[in-house]
Every structure is written in C-alpha cells, then in structure tokens.
Motif scaffolding. Structure first.
Motif, PDB file in Angstrom:
ATOM      1  N   ILE A 140      16.982  -3.928   5.879  1.00 54.67           N
ATOM      2  CA  ILE A 140      16.993  -3.303   4.545  1.00 54.67           C
ATOM      3  C   ILE A 140      17.750  -1.973   4.573  1.00 54.67           C
ATOM      4  O   ILE A 140      18.556  -1.693   3.684  1.00 54.67           O
ATOM      5  CB  ILE A 140      15.554  -3.142   4.018  1.00 54.67           C
TER       6      ILE A 140
ATOM      7  N   HIS B 194      12.592  -3.282   8.372  1.00 51.39           N
ATOM      8  CA  HIS B 194      13.255  -2.015   8.031  1.00 51.39           C
ATOM      9  C   HIS B 194      14.750  -2.042   8.348  1.00 51.39           C
ATOM     10  O   HIS B 194      15.570  -1.616   7.536  1.00 51.39           O
ATOM     11  CB  HIS B 194      12.624  -0.847   8.807  1.00 51.39           C
TER      12      HIS B 194
ATOM     13  N   GLY C 191       0.816  -1.217   0.000  1.00 50.74           N
ATOM     14  CA  GLY C 191       0.000   0.000   0.000  1.00 50.74           C
ATOM     15  C   GLY C 191       0.845   1.260   0.000  1.00 50.74           C
ATOM     16  O   GLY C 191       0.674   2.147  -0.843  1.00 50.74           O
TER      17      GLY C 191
ATOM     18  N   LYS D 165       7.995   4.923   8.338  1.00 46.08           N
ATOM     19  CA  LYS D 165       7.828   4.902   9.787  1.00 46.08           C
ATOM     20  C   LYS D 165       7.099   3.635  10.195  1.00 46.08           C
ATOM     21  O   LYS D 165       6.391   3.089   9.354  1.00 46.08           O
ATOM     22  CB  LYS D 165       7.099   6.139  10.286  1.00 46.08           C
ATOM     23  N   PRO D 166       7.202   3.141  11.421  1.00 46.79           N
ATOM     24  CA  PRO D 166       8.188   3.525  12.411  1.00 46.79           C
ATOM     25  C   PRO D 166       9.537   3.017  11.939  1.00 46.79           C
ATOM     26  O   PRO D 166       9.622   1.901  11.403  1.00 46.79           O
ATOM     27  CB  PRO D 166       7.727   2.776  13.660  1.00 46.79           C
TER      28      PRO D 166
ATOM     29  N   THR E  95       8.570  -1.814   3.617  1.00 46.05           N
ATOM     30  CA  THR E  95       8.178  -3.170   4.017  1.00 46.05           C
ATOM     31  C   THR E  95       7.519  -3.108   5.389  1.00 46.05           C
ATOM     32  O   THR E  95       7.518  -2.056   6.031  1.00 46.05           O
ATOM     33  CB  THR E  95       9.441  -4.046   4.148  1.00 46.05           C
TER      34      THR E  95
ATOM     35  N   HIS F 156      10.361   8.693   6.850  1.00 50.01           N
ATOM     36  CA  HIS F 156       9.212   9.355   6.240  1.00 50.01           C
ATOM     37  C   HIS F 156       8.163   9.701   7.311  1.00 50.01           C
ATOM     38  O   HIS F 156       7.133   9.048   7.428  1.00 50.01           O
ATOM     39  CB  HIS F 156       8.605   8.416   5.174  1.00 50.01           C
TER      40      HIS F 156
ATOM     41  N   HIS G  42       3.262   8.739  14.477  1.00 48.72           N
ATOM     42  CA  HIS G  42       2.928   9.992  13.765  1.00 48.72           C
ATOM     43  C   HIS G  42       2.531  11.092  14.745  1.00 48.72           C
ATOM     44  O   HIS G  42       3.044  12.202  14.705  1.00 48.72           O
ATOM     45  CB  HIS G  42       1.713   9.782  12.845  1.00 48.72           C
TER      46      HIS G  42
ATOM     47  N   PHE H 108      11.157  -3.918  -5.789  1.00 45.85           N
ATOM     48  CA  PHE H 108      11.236  -5.342  -5.462  1.00 45.85           C
ATOM     49  C   PHE H 108      10.292  -5.638  -4.313  1.00 45.85           C
ATOM     50  O   PHE H 108      10.251  -4.913  -3.327  1.00 45.85           O
ATOM     51  CB  PHE H 108      12.658  -5.760  -5.062  1.00 45.85           C
TER      52      PHE H 108
ATOM     53  N   ASP I  20      -3.560  -7.870   8.690  1.00 52.26           N
ATOM     54  CA  ASP I  20      -2.281  -8.321   8.146  1.00 52.26           C
ATOM     55  C   ASP I  20      -1.214  -8.283   9.230  1.00 52.26           C
ATOM     56  O   ASP I  20      -1.518  -8.459  10.404  1.00 52.26           O
ATOM     57  CB  ASP I  20      -1.892  -7.492   6.917  1.00 52.26           C
ATOM     58  N   TRP I  21       0.034  -8.009   8.839  1.00 54.29           N
ATOM     59  CA  TRP I  21       1.153  -8.031   9.781  1.00 54.29           C
ATOM     60  C   TRP I  21       0.982  -7.033  10.931  1.00 54.29           C
ATOM     61  O   TRP I  21       1.599  -7.187  11.977  1.00 54.29           O
ATOM     62  CB  TRP I  21       2.462  -7.776   9.019  1.00 54.29           C
ATOM     63  N   ARG I  22       0.150  -6.022  10.766  1.00 56.35           N
ATOM     64  CA  ARG I  22      -0.049  -5.031  11.835  1.00 56.35           C
ATOM     65  C   ARG I  22      -0.678  -5.655  13.083  1.00 56.35           C
ATOM     66  O   ARG I  22      -0.719  -5.054  14.134  1.00 56.35           O
ATOM     67  CB  ARG I  22      -0.953  -3.898  11.338  1.00 56.35           C
TER      68      ARG I  22
HETATM   69  P1  NAD Z   1       1.711  -3.622   3.064  1.00 55.54           P
HETATM   70  O1  NAD Z   1       1.563  -4.943   3.738  1.00 55.54           O
HETATM   71  O2  NAD Z   1       0.602  -3.103   2.229  1.00 55.54           O
HETATM   72  O3  NAD Z   1       3.020  -3.643   2.140  1.00 55.54           O
HETATM   73  C1  NAD Z   1       4.242  -4.175   2.553  1.00 55.54           C
HETATM   74  C2  NAD Z   1       4.858  -4.878   1.351  1.00 55.54           C
HETATM   75  O4  NAD Z   1       6.185  -5.278   1.699  1.00 55.54           O
HETATM   76  C3  NAD Z   1       4.101  -6.137   0.964  1.00 55.54           C
HETATM   77  O5  NAD Z   1       3.743  -6.079  -0.403  1.00 55.54           O
HETATM   78  C4  NAD Z   1       5.079  -7.273   1.248  1.00 55.54           C
HETATM   79  O6  NAD Z   1       4.972  -8.341   0.355  1.00 55.54           O
HETATM   80  C5  NAD Z   1       6.407  -6.570   1.108  1.00 55.54           C
HETATM   81  N1  NAD Z   1       7.535  -7.196   1.818  1.00 55.54           N
HETATM   82  C6  NAD Z   1       7.543  -7.822   3.008  1.00 55.54           C
HETATM   83  N2  NAD Z   1       8.795  -8.206   3.326  1.00 55.54           N
HETATM   84  C7  NAD Z   1       9.585  -7.812   2.297  1.00 55.54           C
HETATM   85  C8  NAD Z   1      10.969  -7.925   2.040  1.00 55.54           C
HETATM   86  N3  NAD Z   1      11.800  -8.522   2.896  1.00 55.54           N
HETATM   87  N4  NAD Z   1      11.445  -7.413   0.880  1.00 55.54           N
HETATM   88  C9  NAD Z   1      10.620  -6.827  -0.017  1.00 55.54           C
HETATM   89  N5  NAD Z   1       9.296  -6.695   0.169  1.00 55.54           N
HETATM   90  C10 NAD Z   1       8.795  -7.184   1.331  1.00 55.54           C
HETATM   91  O7  NAD Z   1       2.068  -2.582   4.206  1.00 55.54           O
HETATM   92  P2  NAD Z   1       2.002  -0.996   4.096  1.00 55.54           P
HETATM   93  O8  NAD Z   1       0.747  -0.538   4.670  1.00 55.54           O
HETATM   94  O9  NAD Z   1       2.388  -0.569   2.732  1.00 55.54           O
HETATM   95  O10 NAD Z   1       3.166  -0.602   5.119  1.00 55.54           O
HETATM   96  C11 NAD Z   1       4.513  -0.643   4.725  1.00 55.54           C
HETATM   97  C12 NAD Z   1       5.304   0.322   5.596  1.00 55.54           C
HETATM   98  O11 NAD Z   1       4.813   1.643   5.365  1.00 55.54           O
HETATM   99  C13 NAD Z   1       5.157   0.065   7.091  1.00 55.54           C
HETATM  100  O12 NAD Z   1       6.365   0.335   7.738  1.00 55.54           O
HETATM  101  C14 NAD Z   1       4.104   1.059   7.513  1.00 55.54           C
HETATM  102  O13 NAD Z   1       4.200   1.440   8.869  1.00 55.54           O
HETATM  103  C15 NAD Z   1       4.400   2.222   6.595  1.00 55.54           C
HETATM  104  N6  NAD Z   1       3.250   3.097   6.333  1.00 55.54           N
HETATM  105  C16 NAD Z   1       3.440   4.431   6.402  1.00 55.54           C
HETATM  106  C17 NAD Z   1       2.397   5.304   6.177  1.00 55.54           C
HETATM  107  C18 NAD Z   1       2.651   6.759   6.258  1.00 55.54           C
HETATM  108  O14 NAD Z   1       1.697   7.534   6.164  1.00 55.54           O
HETATM  109  N7  NAD Z   1       3.889   7.185   6.393  1.00 55.54           N
HETATM  110  C19 NAD Z   1       1.129   4.788   5.854  1.00 55.54           C
HETATM  111  C20 NAD Z   1       0.964   3.409   5.748  1.00 55.54           C
HETATM  112  C21 NAD Z   1       2.045   2.578   5.993  1.00 55.54           C
END
Ligand code: NAD
Length: 359
Positions: free
Chosen positions: A90, A87, A13, A105-106, A82, A131, A189, A45, A171-173
């Motif tokens: 990576i 984090h 997302g 974040k976090p 991810t 971010h 945040h 990726f 999901d993972w959350r």
């Molecule tokens: P998500 O589950 O939608 O996406 C995470 C993606 O990472 C998945 O597609 C998963 O397959 C992939 N992934 C998992 N392990 C991996 C790895 N080792 N290598 C490559 N890809 C891998 O989750 P999300 O909602 O997109 O959240 C992702 C991050 O963004 C989290 O840290 C979340 O806290 C952050 N986030 C930030 C905001 C913001 O406003 N700043 C909003 C939402 C999420």
C-alpha cells in the motif's frame, strides 16, 4: 490555509482512531482541533463490506477499491492502517501514485522491505512517515526528562514494561504471515522509545519469548539492551500477566523512580544524606539482613514525578508542516530503520538463545 485531503486505507480499530482524531469525534469529541484542521478526511477504503458500511454510517465517502483511492487526484495523503503484512504494497503504490503516506507501525516486517519503501519515497519525493505515536506518551516523556536532566544521578538501569492478561487479540495479530506477535506489535513502540531516549549505541541484545497462548508467534517477550554508555535497558511485553508490574522502573545512583500505569501514578525517591548509613538489621524467621533493611526517613526524600505533558495532534501538525517545508519530520526513516534492525536482532537472539552484537 491549504486543506489536505487524507484517505484512510484499512478502517479497522486504528484507522477509525485516526478518523476520530482528525474529525474531532469519539474520544476527541469537542477537542480543539485547530492544529490539524487543515487535514480533511475525504474517504476510506476497507476490504470488508462491514467497514465500508461503517464509513458510510459515519458520513465518510467509501471508495470502491484501493485503485479508486489512488486514482482520485484530490487525495493528497494516504493513511495506511491495514494489518502489518499489507503495509509495504500500500505504501509503495501510494507513493508511486504521487501521494504522501502516513503508515501505521510496524512500518513493515523486515529491513529489506523497509529499504525498498524508503527507496521509493526518495525516488518520488513524497513524504513517507510512520506513526510512532508513543513518542508522545507522557509516561515516556517523563522518564526521558528524568534521564536527560539526571534527576536520579547517573541512571544505570531502566525497565519498561507493558502487561495485559488477554493473550493476543483474536485476529491477524496471532498469525506470523500477517506480521503478528508482540515484538512487532508493542515491541516496536517501546523499542522506539528506548532508542529515542538513550543517546548511545546498542552494543548487545538478549531476548527471550513467551508462547503461553500462541505457539506460532511471540505472545510476550523480555529483552535486555546493553548500551555503549553502560546503561542496561530492560523491555518486557506480557499478555498473560494477571498482576501488572509497574510501567516504568528507573534506577539511578542517587535514587529510584516508578511510574505504575498509564495514568502516571508513581513517585521518585532520592537520597538526601549518604553519611547516615547505619542500618538496623531486619530479622525474619529464618535469618537476618542489613543489606535489605529500608532506609530511615531522614536520609531520603519522596518527590512527585516531573510530569511532561504532550499532545498527539502534534504528529499531524508536523506532517503538514513538513509537506509545506516549514518543519523537519519528527519520525525520521533512519530511526525507523534502526528499530526494525533491532527487532531483527531480537528475533535472532530469541531463536539462538544467544547475546547478539548490534551496533
Ligand atoms: P484491525 O484488524 O482492527 O483493522 C485493519 C483493517 O484493515 C480491517 O478492517 C481490515 O478489513 C482492513 N484491511 C485488511 N487488508 C486490507 C487491504 N488490503 N486494503 C484495505 N483494507 C484492508 O487492525 P488494527 O488494530 O486497526 O491495526 C491496523 C494497523 O494499525 C496495524 O498495522 C497495527 O499494528 C496498527 N496499530 C497501531 C496502533 C498505534 O498505537 N499506533 C494501535 C493499534 C494498531
């Protein structure tokens, strides 16, 4: 103008949100992107094939592995989006491969891991930025203006809430091992906002968690921070709230402000005349009150909020300007560390049911 190639690791997302922002698609369709046009999204990726296919379907190069991203000399910046527990690895591997890093974040799960990441960024001399995008929220910036400019007189209490009724997304959350829970998700945040707004030490922290839909991680919390300057700042995240309380409620000695929602509906009410204080008592069936009688119209004035506008594209503009030595990074690592340590104090308080001394 030099172009910087950015690769996205984790195209879920939020990874896709960054893709849309940087390529002017989706929500950003037709937006003027000149401020960040020097960032080129060169590929992504994701460990899930479905997301690899999504990348291809959207004209993005899908790297076959994370190692392939690291080995690509054309990649200047890696965006890590991810789940939270991944984090650290990576970020560290990207920095060691000579890449600049933008991390979602976090930043990671605790301050020890964060220190390790900061040490590697210092050692490699590469940019490592988190971010903390909600610093660009207009509701936050509007409350910050009210606070900075004393528009309600001395502010003694701020309440910052985000409410939803869907529990934690499925999901993972929901899982502690992935860094789930609402403190790490939304808390990071609104705590960052609190520390950016109030220029004073946090003396005491008191927190309680809810576990309405999830036993393993906090699905909501209430935190009270007492600052050295006397201000009390209440923060609340709820995921079982079918009626939302206002996003912001701000109390000053001379008035009150409310911001109801993300659309910034709300108002300020300020006292114009303190001398007329004779209240007509309110009678209810079981009693009478003078204290809670509403003010008469001639002693208060209702005003519009002094709305502050912002543009999230300034985040990436600042990333590039910092890489080029033209600006200082806005989201600084010591600030990120302070929020991380505050979250640790919150976990301690919620676990012990005690007030924790912080700074
Ligand atoms: P998500 O589950 O939608 O996406 C995470 C993606 O990472 C998945 O597609 C998963 O397959 C992939 N992934 C998992 N392990 C991996 C790895 N080792 N290598 C490559 N890809 C891998 O989750 P999300 O909602 O997109 O959240 C992702 C991050 O963004 C989290 O840290 C979340 O806290 C952050 N986030 C930030 C905001 C913001 O406003 N700043 C909003 C939402 C999420």
């Amino acid at each position: 103008m030099r172009k910087y190639n950015l690769a996205i690791v984790g195209l879920g997302g939020m990874g896709n949100w960054h893709r849309e922002l940087l390529t002017g698609q989706g929500y950003w369709n037709n937006a003027k992107l000149q401020d960040i046009e020097n960032i080129n999204v060169c590929g992504s990726f994701d460990i899930r094939e479905e997301r690899q296919q999504f990348a291809r379907d959207n004209g993005l190069h899908a790297y076959n592995s994370f190692e392939e991203v690291l080995a690509d000399e054309n990649v200047d910046i890696i965006l890590c989006a991810t789940p939270n527990d991944v984090h650290k690895e990576i970020v560290i591997r990207s920095l060691r491969a000579g890449k600049h890093v933008v991390c979602e974040k976090p930043v990671t799960l605790n301050s020890v891991d964060l220190q390790e990441m900061i040490d590697v960024s210092k050692e490699t001399g590469k940019l490592f930025v988190v971010h903390q995008n909600r610093r660009w929220d207009e509701d936050f910036l509007t409350v910050k203006k009210i606070y900075d400019e004393n528009l309600l007189g001395d502010i003694f209490r701020i309440e910052s809430r985000v409410h939803g009724s869907r529990g934690i997304p499925g999901d993972w959350r929901q899982e502690p091992e992935h860094g789930g829970g609402m403190v790490l998700d939304w808390g990071v945040h609104i705590l960052d906002q609190a520390l950016m707004m109030i220029d004073s030490k946090v003396k005491h922290v008191y927190a309680s968690f809810t576990h309405v839909t999830n036993e393993l991680v906090d699905d909501g919390f209430t935190v009270e921070l007492t600052f050295e300057n006397g201000l009390v700042y209440m923060l609340e995240v709820g995921t079982s709230n079918f009626i939302n309380l206002p996003r912001w409620y701000v109390l000053g000695r001379d008035g009150t402000a409310v911001i109801n929602d993300w659309d910034l509906s709300g108002k300020m009410v300020r006292v114009t005349d303190w001398s007329k204080n004779d209240a007509v008592p309110i009678r209810t069936a079981a009693g009478l009150t003078k204290t809670m009688a509403p003010r008469t119209e001639d002693t208060i004035k209702e005003e519009e909020l002094p709305i502050v506008r912002a543009d999230i594209r300034d985040f990436y503009k600042n990333v590039v300007d910092t890489i080029e030595g033209k600006a200082e990074i806005i989201v600084k690592l010591p600030q990120v560390m302070r929020v991380m340590k505050l979250m640790e104090a919150i976990f301690e308080s919620a676990e012990t049911h005690k007030v924790v001394d912080f700074e």
